[in-house]
Design a protein around this motif. Structure first.
Motif, PDB file in Angstrom:
ATOM      1  N   ASP A  76       3.313   1.270   1.487  1.00  0.00           N
ATOM      2  CA  ASP A  76       3.777   0.835   2.817  1.00  0.00           C
ATOM      3  C   ASP A  76       3.221   1.738   3.913  1.00  0.00           C
ATOM      4  O   ASP A  76       2.940   1.286   5.023  1.00  0.00           O
ATOM      5  N   THR A 119       0.400   2.989   4.314  1.00  0.00           N
ATOM      6  CA  THR A 119      -0.989   2.725   4.698  1.00  0.00           C
ATOM      7  C   THR A 119      -1.269   1.225   4.929  1.00  0.00           C
ATOM      8  O   THR A 119      -2.427   0.824   5.029  1.00  0.00           O
ATOM      9  N   LYS A 120      -0.191   0.435   5.012  1.00  0.00           N
ATOM     10  CA  LYS A 120      -0.341  -1.024   5.166  1.00  0.00           C
ATOM     11  C   LYS A 120      -1.160  -1.375   6.403  1.00  0.00           C
ATOM     12  O   LYS A 120      -2.051  -2.224   6.369  1.00  0.00           O
ATOM     13  N   SER A 121      -0.869  -0.708   7.523  1.00  0.00           N
ATOM     14  CA  SER A 121      -1.551  -1.064   8.781  1.00  0.00           C
ATOM     15  C   SER A 121      -3.056  -0.790   8.673  1.00  0.00           C
ATOM     16  O   SER A 121      -3.854  -1.471   9.296  1.00  0.00           O
ATOM     17  N   SER A 136      -2.576   2.699  -1.805  1.00  0.00           N
ATOM     18  CA  SER A 136      -2.010   1.453  -1.328  1.00  0.00           C
ATOM     19  C   SER A 136      -0.473   1.479  -1.386  1.00  0.00           C
ATOM     20  O   SER A 136       0.121   1.220  -2.428  1.00  0.00           O
ATOM     21  N   ARG A 186      -4.859  -1.122   5.891  1.00  0.00           N
ATOM     22  CA  ARG A 186      -5.445  -2.205   5.083  1.00  0.00           C
ATOM     23  C   ARG A 186      -5.510  -3.506   5.873  1.00  0.00           C
ATOM     24  O   ARG A 186      -6.389  -4.332   5.674  1.00  0.00           O
ATOM     25  N   ASN A 187      -4.539  -3.672   6.795  1.00  0.00           N
ATOM     26  CA  ASN A 187      -4.514  -4.902   7.583  1.00  0.00           C
ATOM     27  C   ASN A 187      -5.586  -4.937   8.663  1.00  0.00           C
ATOM     28  O   ASN A 187      -5.863  -5.992   9.227  1.00  0.00           O
ATOM     29  N   ASP A 188      -6.174  -3.783   8.971  1.00  0.00           N
ATOM     30  CA  ASP A 188      -7.249  -3.702   9.962  1.00  0.00           C
ATOM     31  C   ASP A 188      -8.576  -3.792   9.215  1.00  0.00           C
ATOM     32  O   ASP A 188      -9.022  -2.836   8.590  1.00  0.00           O
ATOM     33  N   ASN A 189      -9.203  -4.970   9.283  1.00  0.00           N
ATOM     34  CA  ASN A 189     -10.363  -5.245   8.430  1.00  0.00           C
ATOM     35  C   ASN A 189     -11.505  -4.246   8.619  1.00  0.00           C
ATOM     36  O   ASN A 189     -12.083  -3.751   7.644  1.00  0.00           O
ATOM     37  N   ASN A 248     -10.468  -0.930   7.191  1.00  0.00           N
ATOM     38  CA  ASN A 248     -10.400  -1.077   5.728  1.00  0.00           C
ATOM     39  C   ASN A 248     -11.791  -0.955   5.103  1.00  0.00           C
ATOM     40  O   ASN A 248     -11.990  -0.214   4.131  1.00  0.00           O
ATOM     41  N   TRP A 268      -9.056   1.123  -3.062  1.00  0.00           N
ATOM     42  CA  TRP A 268      -7.853   1.852  -2.684  1.00  0.00           C
ATOM     43  C   TRP A 268      -7.239   2.462  -3.947  1.00  0.00           C
ATOM     44  O   TRP A 268      -7.302   1.870  -5.030  1.00  0.00           O
TER      45      TRP A 268
END
Ligand code: NAI
Length: 251
Positions: free
Chosen positions: A190, A192-194, A188, A196-199, A202, A214
């Motif tokens: 920056d 891999t942020k995108s 977890s 995590r934001n994609d449900n 994720n 994560w």
């Protein structure tokens, strides 16, 4: 403490995994040079890690530039210091389909993730030889041995980091320089942020990790501490997965 009197360099130290590693090395007694491109971000990180400023020094560096890497090592030498520990954590992971990847983008990823690791390892060797040994820790990835759509340059670069680490471990063992790689799974940060934001993605990733969560930058940092310390004196050429079991499991 484990790393008293040790001098360390961590690239990519301004955030994420590099920052967590710089912090744990510092907490365990090492003096840590923090390298990344952005001086301001590095200074904020340095303050956070070591408010007194006695155990860290910021050296803004672009690891893709030979001149910048040369200056980094000149600055360390000018302080009459040489490195016991090097952690290559800086990296980039742009997602582009292979057929759309420009040659410039390909080179940029290879320069950042692989070529820089070679030049930094080689630059650190002289001082480590003079000191009678050292520890090099390269942050690879589980994607250095498993393919992932859209990450051709990244996966290829990390595969190179794994082989480079084994190769240097073999060639530099007689200098008492241990070279190991860590292969993180999904951590977890920056980077891999995108994901995590994609449900949907994720959920898919969580289902693939037997430990079902994560990873945290600190999970990687604890393994880096082991590899930086005397506890790992007989460990070299290893690639240690820190991936919640993901690479051990097909489903
Ligand atoms: P991040 O994107 O949060 O941090 C990357 C760091 O590298 C930043 O400090 C950035 O300034 C630095 N950097 C990038 N290009 C640079 C350059 N040209 N010169 C100097 N510094 C530069 O990434 P994260 O997640 O902390 O990743 C750290 C390392 O771990 C990378 O090598 C990455 O490939 C690897 N990794 C990360 C995983 C994850 O899930 N986050 C999984 C597997 C490996």
């Amino acid at each position: 403490m484990k790393l008293d009197n040790k001098i360390a360099l961590v690239t990519g130290a301004s955030r994420g995994i590099g920052k967590a590693i710089a912090k744990i090395l510092c907490e365990n007694g090492a003096f840590v040079y923090l390298a990344a491109r952005d001086a301001e971000k590095l200074s904020v990180t340095a303050k956070e890690i070591n408010p007194s400023g006695t155990k860290t020094k910021v050296i803004p560096t672009n690891i893709t530039s030979n001149t910048s890497v040369g200056e980094l090592f000149s600055k360390i030498k000018a302080e009459e210091k040489s490195l016991d520990i090097v952690v290559n954590a800086a990296g980039i992971a742009p997602a582009v389909a292979a057929e759309d990847l420009t040659y410039q983008d390909w080179k940029n990823v290879l320069n950042t993730n692989l070529n820089s690791v070679f030049s930094i390892c080689q630059s650190a060797l002289e001082g480590m030889k003079a000191k009678g040994g050292g520890k090099i820790i390269n942050i690879a990835s589980i994607l250095g041995s498993m393919a992932s759509p859209g990450l051709t340059a990244y996966c290829t670069s990390k595969s190179g980091v794994i082989m480079l680490s084994k190769q240097l471990a073999v060639e530099w063992a007689h200098y008492n320089v241990n070279v190991n790689a860590i292969a993180p799974g999904y951590i977890s940060t920056d980077m891999t942020k995108s994901l995590r934001n994609d449900n949907t993605l994720n959920q898919k990733l969580l289902a693939r990790a037997p430990l079902c969560r994560w990873g945290k930058p600190e999970d990687v940092a604890k393994v880096a501490l082991f590899l930086a310390s005397d506890d790992s004196d007989y460990v070299t050429g290893a690639v240690i997965p820190v991936d919640g079991g993901m690479s051990a499991s097909l489903m």
